[in-house]
Scaffold this active site. Structure first.
Site, PDB file in Angstrom:
ATOM      1  N   GLY A   1      -4.214   7.388   1.822  1.00 38.72           N
ATOM      2  CA  GLY A   1      -4.017   6.137   2.552  1.00 38.72           C
ATOM      3  C   GLY A   1      -5.307   5.615   3.146  1.00 38.72           C
TER       4      GLY A   1
ATOM      5  N   GLY B   1      -1.427  14.414   2.548  1.00 36.56           N
ATOM      6  CA  GLY B   1      -2.434  15.230   3.217  1.00 36.56           C
ATOM      7  C   GLY B   1      -3.816  15.178   2.590  1.00 36.56           C
TER       8      GLY B   1
ATOM      9  CG  LEU C   1      -1.963   1.117   1.248  1.00 38.91           C
ATOM     10  CD1 LEU C   1      -3.264   0.600   1.844  1.00 38.91           C
ATOM     11  CD2 LEU C   1      -1.490   2.333   2.010  1.00 38.91           C
TER      12      LEU C   1
ATOM     13  CG  PHE D   1      -7.360   1.424   9.161  1.00 34.59           C
ATOM     14  CD1 PHE D   1      -8.522   1.856   8.551  1.00 34.59           C
ATOM     15  CD2 PHE D   1      -6.200   2.160   8.980  1.00 34.59           C
ATOM     16  CE1 PHE D   1      -8.522   2.989   7.757  1.00 34.59           C
ATOM     17  CE2 PHE D   1      -6.193   3.291   8.190  1.00 34.59           C
ATOM     18  CZ  PHE D   1      -7.356   3.714   7.574  1.00 34.59           C
TER      19      PHE D   1
ATOM     20  CE1 TYR E   1      -1.560  -1.145   6.060  1.00 39.28           C
ATOM     21  CE2 TYR E   1       0.647  -1.633   6.841  1.00 39.28           C
ATOM     22  CZ  TYR E   1      -0.219  -1.370   5.808  1.00 39.28           C
ATOM     23  OH  TYR E   1       0.242  -1.331   4.525  1.00 39.28           O
TER      24      TYR E   1
ATOM     25  CG  ASP F   1       4.010  -9.365   5.899  1.00 43.51           C
ATOM     26  OD1 ASP F   1       3.602  -9.876   6.952  1.00 43.51           O
ATOM     27  OD2 ASP F   1       3.994  -9.953   4.800  1.00 43.51           O
TER      28      ASP F   1
END
Length: 174
Positions: free
Chosen positions: A111, A107, A99, A150, A147, A137
């Site tokens: 993502g 900004g 990703l 989330f 991550y 990973d």
């Protein structure tokens, strides 16, 4: 947070349209993957690559992610999670392999938009072909924190996971 801004589209990578050579996320390995390997892996059926592009310039790649099939070794999971799971040695999962966001779009929540798309796509696919979790990973501590925001949890020192039920909950909460 808005899950998809109306000024961006997320779609499968199409080398005939998307200008991969212009992409720069600041990480040479992620740039090189998109430029030289993403299409080959898609053709080989080993990963699927999705890009986010501005509606105003659909050839410009603002970011991308890849998905593929994977497994999670049952013994690596916290015992509290495995009590209600079948006794399989490995559980099916979806691998978020890469990703990245182009530095020109910093900004702009690229993502987050990519994560929302990836989670929606993974949850939807898991209803057709079982997948117990999304695994990834992280490349560094910054990615690990991203991550974790989330709901991803550590599985090993190098791998994180998010149970698909939690991913579905995240989507439904938005």
């Amino acid at each position: 947070m808005t899950l998809q801004k109306p000024d961006f589209i997320i779609e499968p990578l199409n080398p005939a349209i998307h200008r991969r050579d212009e992409f720069d996320c600041g990480v040479p390995a992620l740039n090189d993957f998109l430029r030289t390997r993403a299409r080959k892996e898609m053709d080989a059926g080993t990963s699927a690559c999705f890009v986010i592009v501005p509606k105003s310039d659909p050839g410009m790649i603002a970011g991308y992610y890849t998905l593929s099939a994977a497994t999670v070794v049952r013994t690596a999971l916290p015992e509290a999670l495995t009590k209600k799971l079948p006794r399989y040695e490995e559980l099916p999962s979806t691998l978020l392999g890469r990703l990245a966001r182009d530095i020109r779009f910093k900004g702009q929540n690229i993502g987050e938009l990519l994560m929302a798309s990836m989670l929606r796509r993974s949850v939807a696919a898991s209803q057709e072909v079982a997948s117990w979790a999304v695994v990834t990973d992280p490349k560094d501590e910054k990615a690990r924190q991203f991550y974790a925001s989330f709901g991803f949890q550590s599985l090993t020192t190098d791998r994180m996971f998010l149970p698909m039920k939690q991913a579905a909950g995240w989507i439904n909460a938005r």
